[in-house]
Design a protein around this motif. Sequence first.
Motif, mmCIF file in Angstrom:
data_model
loop_
_atom_site.group_PDB
_atom_site.id
_atom_site.type_symbol
_atom_site.label_atom_id
_atom_site.label_comp_id
_atom_site.label_asym_id
_atom_site.label_seq_id
_atom_site.Cartn_x
_atom_site.Cartn_y
_atom_site.Cartn_z
ATOM 1 N N THR A 16 -6.664 24.674 -24.396
ATOM 2 C CA THR A 16 -6.061 24.970 -23.095
ATOM 3 C C THR A 16 -4.560 24.705 -23.123
ATOM 4 O O THR A 16 -3.754 25.516 -22.631
ATOM 5 N N THR A 17 -4.143 23.595 -23.712
ATOM 6 C CA THR A 17 -2.708 23.311 -23.816
ATOM 7 C C THR A 17 -2.029 24.255 -24.806
ATOM 8 O O THR A 17 -0.868 24.641 -24.606
ATOM 9 N N TRP A 18 -2.735 24.644 -25.876
ATOM 10 C CA TRP A 18 -2.141 25.598 -26.821
ATOM 11 C C TRP A 18 -1.874 26.941 -26.160
ATOM 12 O O TRP A 18 -0.973 27.667 -26.569
ATOM 13 N N GLY A 19 -2.665 27.281 -25.155
ATOM 14 C CA GLY A 19 -2.433 28.529 -24.451
ATOM 15 C C GLY A 19 -1.108 28.578 -23.725
ATOM 16 O O GLY A 19 -0.633 29.661 -23.357
ATOM 17 N N THR A 20 -0.481 27.415 -23.513
ATOM 18 C CA THR A 20 0.841 27.396 -22.876
ATOM 19 C C THR A 20 1.965 27.685 -23.862
ATOM 20 O O THR A 20 3.106 27.888 -23.448
ATOM 21 N N THR A 21 1.652 27.699 -25.164
ATOM 22 C CA THR A 21 2.693 27.874 -26.181
ATOM 23 C C THR A 21 3.444 29.177 -25.989
ATOM 24 O O THR A 21 4.675 29.233 -26.135
ATOM 25 N N TYR A 22 2.720 30.235 -25.665
ATOM 26 C CA TYR A 22 3.338 31.551 -25.590
ATOM 27 C C TYR A 22 4.322 31.634 -24.427
ATOM 28 O O TYR A 22 5.421 32.172 -24.565
ATOM 29 N N LEU A 23 3.968 31.068 -23.279
ATOM 30 C CA LEU A 23 4.870 31.070 -22.135
ATOM 31 C C LEU A 23 6.085 30.181 -22.402
ATOM 32 O O LEU A 23 7.228 30.561 -22.133
ATOM 33 N N VAL A 24 5.854 28.993 -22.949
ATOM 34 C CA VAL A 24 6.956 28.058 -23.227
ATOM 35 C C VAL A 24 7.906 28.650 -24.254
ATOM 36 O O VAL A 24 9.136 28.560 -24.129
ATOM 37 N N THR A 25 7.337 29.275 -25.306
ATOM 38 C CA THR A 25 8.179 29.875 -26.332
ATOM 39 C C THR A 25 9.063 30.971 -25.761
ATOM 40 O O THR A 25 10.264 31.040 -26.045
ATOM 41 N N ALA A 26 8.473 31.831 -24.939
ATOM 42 C CA ALA A 26 9.227 32.960 -24.409
ATOM 43 C C ALA A 26 10.243 32.547 -23.366
ATOM 44 O O ALA A 26 11.326 33.153 -23.272
ATOM 45 N N GLU A 27 9.949 31.520 -22.594
ATOM 46 C CA GLU A 27 10.784 31.190 -21.444
ATOM 47 C C GLU A 27 11.775 30.047 -21.690
ATOM 48 O O GLU A 27 12.805 29.973 -21.022
ATOM 49 N N LEU A 28 11.463 29.140 -22.633
ATOM 50 C CA LEU A 28 12.270 27.923 -22.755
ATOM 51 C C LEU A 28 12.929 27.716 -24.112
ATOM 52 O O LEU A 28 13.996 27.103 -24.184
ATOM 53 N N LEU A 29 12.313 28.189 -25.192
ATOM 54 C CA LEU A 29 12.810 27.845 -26.527
ATOM 55 C C LEU A 29 13.884 28.812 -26.996
ATOM 56 O O LEU A 29 13.958 29.951 -26.534
ATOM 57 N N PRO A 30 14.739 28.372 -27.948
ATOM 58 C CA PRO A 30 15.753 29.267 -28.511
ATOM 59 C C PRO A 30 15.100 30.483 -29.171
ATOM 60 O O PRO A 30 14.024 30.379 -29.769
ATOM 61 N N ALA A 31 15.747 31.607 -29.081
ATOM 62 C CA ALA A 31 15.181 32.850 -29.616
ATOM 63 C C ALA A 31 15.292 32.881 -31.142
ATOM 64 O O ALA A 31 16.237 32.357 -31.736
ATOM 65 N N ASP A 32 14.298 33.495 -31.783
ATOM 66 C CA ASP A 32 14.320 33.803 -33.219
ATOM 67 C C ASP A 32 14.460 32.559 -34.099
ATOM 68 O O ASP A 32 15.114 32.591 -35.141
ATOM 69 N N ARG A 33 13.839 31.467 -33.720
ATOM 70 C CA ARG A 33 13.853 30.263 -34.573
ATOM 71 C C ARG A 33 12.421 29.731 -34.706
ATOM 72 O O ARG A 33 12.156 28.563 -34.405
ATOM 73 N N PRO A 34 11.486 30.553 -35.176
ATOM 74 C CA PRO A 34 10.084 30.115 -35.190
ATOM 75 C C PRO A 34 9.811 28.955 -36.135
ATOM 76 O O PRO A 34 8.991 28.085 -35.833
ATOM 77 N N LEU A 35 10.489 28.926 -37.287
ATOM 78 C CA LEU A 35 10.214 27.852 -38.251
ATOM 79 C C LEU A 35 10.696 26.506 -37.713
ATOM 80 O O LEU A 35 9.974 25.499 -37.787
ATOM 81 N N TRP A 36 11.905 26.480 -37.176
ATOM 82 C CA TRP A 36 12.388 25.226 -36.612
ATOM 83 C C TRP A 36 11.578 24.819 -35.387
ATOM 84 O O TRP A 36 11.384 23.616 -35.135
ATOM 85 N N SER A 37 11.083 25.800 -34.636
ATOM 86 C CA SER A 37 10.235 25.462 -33.496
ATOM 87 C C SER A 37 8.972 24.745 -33.960
ATOM 88 O O SER A 37 8.522 23.771 -33.343
ATOM 89 N N GLY A 38 8.382 25.230 -35.068
ATOM 90 C CA GLY A 38 7.195 24.563 -35.603
ATOM 91 C C GLY A 38 7.493 23.175 -36.123
ATOM 92 O O GLY A 38 6.729 22.232 -35.898
#
Length: 331
Positions: A16-38
């Motif tokens: 259930t909490t993992w399902g929030t990853t997609y919204l948080v990634t799109a709305e809050l995190l820096p763009a195009d930095r997937p490796l550093w995000s992980g």
Amino acid sequence: MTRRWTDAALTAVAPTTWGTTYLVTAELLPADRPLWSGAIRALPAGLLLLALTRRRPHGVWWGRAAVLGALNIGAFFPLLFVAAYRLPGGTAAVLGAAQPLLVAALTVALLRDRPGRPALLAALAAPAGVALVVLRPGAGLDPLGVAAGLAGTAAMAAGLVLTRRWGRPPGVGTLAATSWQLVAGGLLIVPVAAAVEGAPPAPDGPALIGYAWLGLVGTALAYALWFRGAARLPVTRVSVLGALSPLTAATLGWLVLGQALSPTQLAGFAVAVAAMVLGQLPDRTARDERGGQPARRRLVGQPARGRLVGQPTRGRLVGQPARPAGRSAGA
């Protein structure tokens, strides 16, 4: 029965909490930095749990923690973020719905345990329900994003089955074992992120909120509950709960982003939820050879009930086949 459903409910908190990853990634995190995000999601959370538990691996568990960390974190996190960046949230999430099918196959191959009929039906119905919820006409199918999503699902499925096969060292709790995997996985991601994406991003206020949520709730808490469930429940029951991740993503899209839910999507919700409930039901089709009672399963390596380890087996009835040597039930 109450304890089983309690364990299932606590385990369900993780997807259930993992399902929030997609919204948080799109709305809050820096763009195009997937490796550093992980990396930023995994390593600080792992170090925090390691500081709280103060337990390090010993012996063979150095290698096992590295393998589990690579599968559950080191490979899964970057692939998850690549899929989240390159695909719409629903399309990225639905790829994870294939996990129960992969887990069922790996359960037979690695645990020598055939899933029961309810688990297999749930493994087939859950992806179908999720697909009805999130797949829409014109949904983006970027090849790299799809490949990343499927590869991440396979890595997570293998990590889940190996987590059940190996268990934990005696006297080591879930939080300590979780910290080992998060640290190992995070350390694997950091050099790759630096080589591919350069220096880590300088987060602003929204990004700090996003990283804090994903690290503390979506990682430290969620993975502790997920691995707790993997130790207490059959892995097929655990894996089918993963359908909650795309369902949560779709629900947040409706609540936060104003995305409409059609009758077909609502029907998909009903199918997926029914599949998750079905997947938690015990298998009543397996019967032992004596009296038609349901065959009880025990954990890998657990001695047979009724005798001490090393105690010779009792005599068997005339004509009763001998149990093959060298294999314990469920191994």
